[in-house]
Design a protein around this motif. Structure first.
Motif, PDB file in Angstrom:
ATOM      1  N   LYS A 188       0.885  -1.121   0.098  1.00  0.00           N
ATOM      2  CA  LYS A 188       0.004   0.189   0.009  1.00  0.00           C
ATOM      3  C   LYS A 188       0.824   1.321  -0.035  1.00  0.00           C
ATOM      4  O   LYS A 188       1.834   1.153   0.884  1.00  0.00           O
ATOM      5  CB  LYS A 188      -0.787   0.039   1.185  1.00  0.00           C
ATOM      6  CG  LYS A 188      -1.890   1.168   1.088  1.00  0.00           C
ATOM      7  CD  LYS A 188      -2.791   1.108   2.182  1.00  0.00           C
ATOM      8  CE  LYS A 188      -4.232   0.340   1.684  1.00  0.00           C
ATOM      9  NZ  LYS A 188      -5.096   0.348   2.762  1.00  0.00           N
ATOM     10  N   GLY A 189       0.674   2.156  -0.954  1.00  0.00           N
ATOM     11  CA  GLY A 189       1.446   3.410  -0.948  1.00  0.00           C
ATOM     12  C   GLY A 189       0.933   4.216   0.075  1.00  0.00           C
ATOM     13  O   GLY A 189      -0.064   4.272   0.606  1.00  0.00           O
ATOM     14  N   VAL A 190       2.087   5.244   0.031  1.00  0.00           N
ATOM     15  CA  VAL A 190       1.703   6.351   0.945  1.00  0.00           C
ATOM     16  C   VAL A 190       0.211   7.096   0.591  1.00  0.00           C
ATOM     17  O   VAL A 190      -0.210   7.740   1.769  1.00  0.00           O
ATOM     18  CB  VAL A 190       2.912   7.273   1.121  1.00  0.00           C
ATOM     19  CG1 VAL A 190       4.046   6.657   1.456  1.00  0.00           C
ATOM     20  CG2 VAL A 190       3.167   8.123  -0.232  1.00  0.00           C
ATOM     21  N   ASP A 191      -0.172   7.038  -0.342  1.00  0.00           N
ATOM     22  CA  ASP A 191      -1.179   7.539  -0.679  1.00  0.00           C
ATOM     23  C   ASP A 191      -2.667   6.951  -0.491  1.00  0.00           C
ATOM     24  O   ASP A 191      -3.905   7.123  -0.686  1.00  0.00           O
ATOM     25  CB  ASP A 191      -1.380   8.208  -2.174  1.00  0.00           C
ATOM     26  CG  ASP A 191      -1.195   6.944  -3.103  1.00  0.00           C
ATOM     27  OD1 ASP A 191      -1.036   5.916  -2.604  1.00  0.00           O
ATOM     28  OD2 ASP A 191      -1.423   6.904  -4.498  1.00  0.00           O
ATOM     29  N   GLY A 192      -2.410   5.467   0.091  1.00  0.00           N
ATOM     30  CA  GLY A 192      -3.351   4.793   0.576  1.00  0.00           C
ATOM     31  C   GLY A 192      -3.903   3.698  -0.675  1.00  0.00           C
ATOM     32  O   GLY A 192      -4.892   3.004  -0.240  1.00  0.00           O
ATOM     33  N   LYS A 193      -3.377   3.667  -1.535  1.00  0.00           N
ATOM     34  CA  LYS A 193      -3.811   2.925  -2.701  1.00  0.00           C
ATOM     35  C   LYS A 193      -2.955   1.637  -2.668  1.00  0.00           C
ATOM     36  O   LYS A 193      -1.875   1.495  -2.536  1.00  0.00           O
ATOM     37  CB  LYS A 193      -3.570   3.530  -4.145  1.00  0.00           C
ATOM     38  CG  LYS A 193      -4.252   4.683  -4.158  1.00  0.00           C
ATOM     39  CD  LYS A 193      -4.465   5.152  -5.499  1.00  0.00           C
ATOM     40  CE  LYS A 193      -5.148   6.483  -5.591  1.00  0.00           C
ATOM     41  NZ  LYS A 193      -6.500   6.347  -6.121  1.00  0.00           N
TER      42      LYS A 193
END
Length: 146
Positions: free
Chosen positions: A48-53
């Motif tokens: 999960k990326g830092v942008d929540g995706k």
């Protein structure tokens, strides 16, 4: 539909080793509480990326399988001969296997197996201990048995 049970006593494990045992050999003489088992695999990685995706990816896996035999099992000779032949050739020998589990109506085809661990002799205590072998399979494919 057949009734499924938990019976392990009617399982069958047939092992073939190219150039050594081209005709599959039935393994016999399993340990008291352990016969054979396969480790869990991790067929995917999820991040999960830092942008929540979230993203995911399929990962190819190998399947390590452990086989445990009583010290007096005639099947120990198969594994000892396999290891000795590899030592002499200084090369691996691939195996294949078919596992039948009639109690649950399943058959498993195991392909391109490599002997990756071996107990070289039984532990000696009051009685001789079991011997453990590990085959790492390239693939294990299930099928229904009718």
């Amino acid at each position: 539909m057949a009734i499924k049970t938990l019976t392990a006593a009617n399982s069958v494990y047939l092992l073939a080793i190219a150039d050594l045992y081209p005709v599959a050999q039935k393994l016999e003489g399993y340990a008291t509480d352990d016969a054979f088992s396969v480790e869990d695999i991790a067929p995917a990685e999820v991040v999960k990326g830092v942008d929540g995706k979230m993203s995911g990816a399929f990962l190819p896996t190998v399947s390590p399988q452990t086989i445990v035999l009583q010290a007096d099992s005639p099947s120990i000779d198969i594994f000892e001969n396999w290891l000795s032949a590899q030592k002499a050739a200084r090369e691996i020998m691939y195996a294949s296997a078919t596992i039948l589990l009639p109690a649950v109506g399943k058959k498993y085809a195991c392909s391109k197996g490599v002997l990756t661990k071996a107990t070289q002799h039984a532990g000696v205590k009051k009685t001789l201990g079991s011997q453990t072998y590990q085959i790492t399979w390239d693939d294990i494919s299930p099928a229904a048995v009718l």
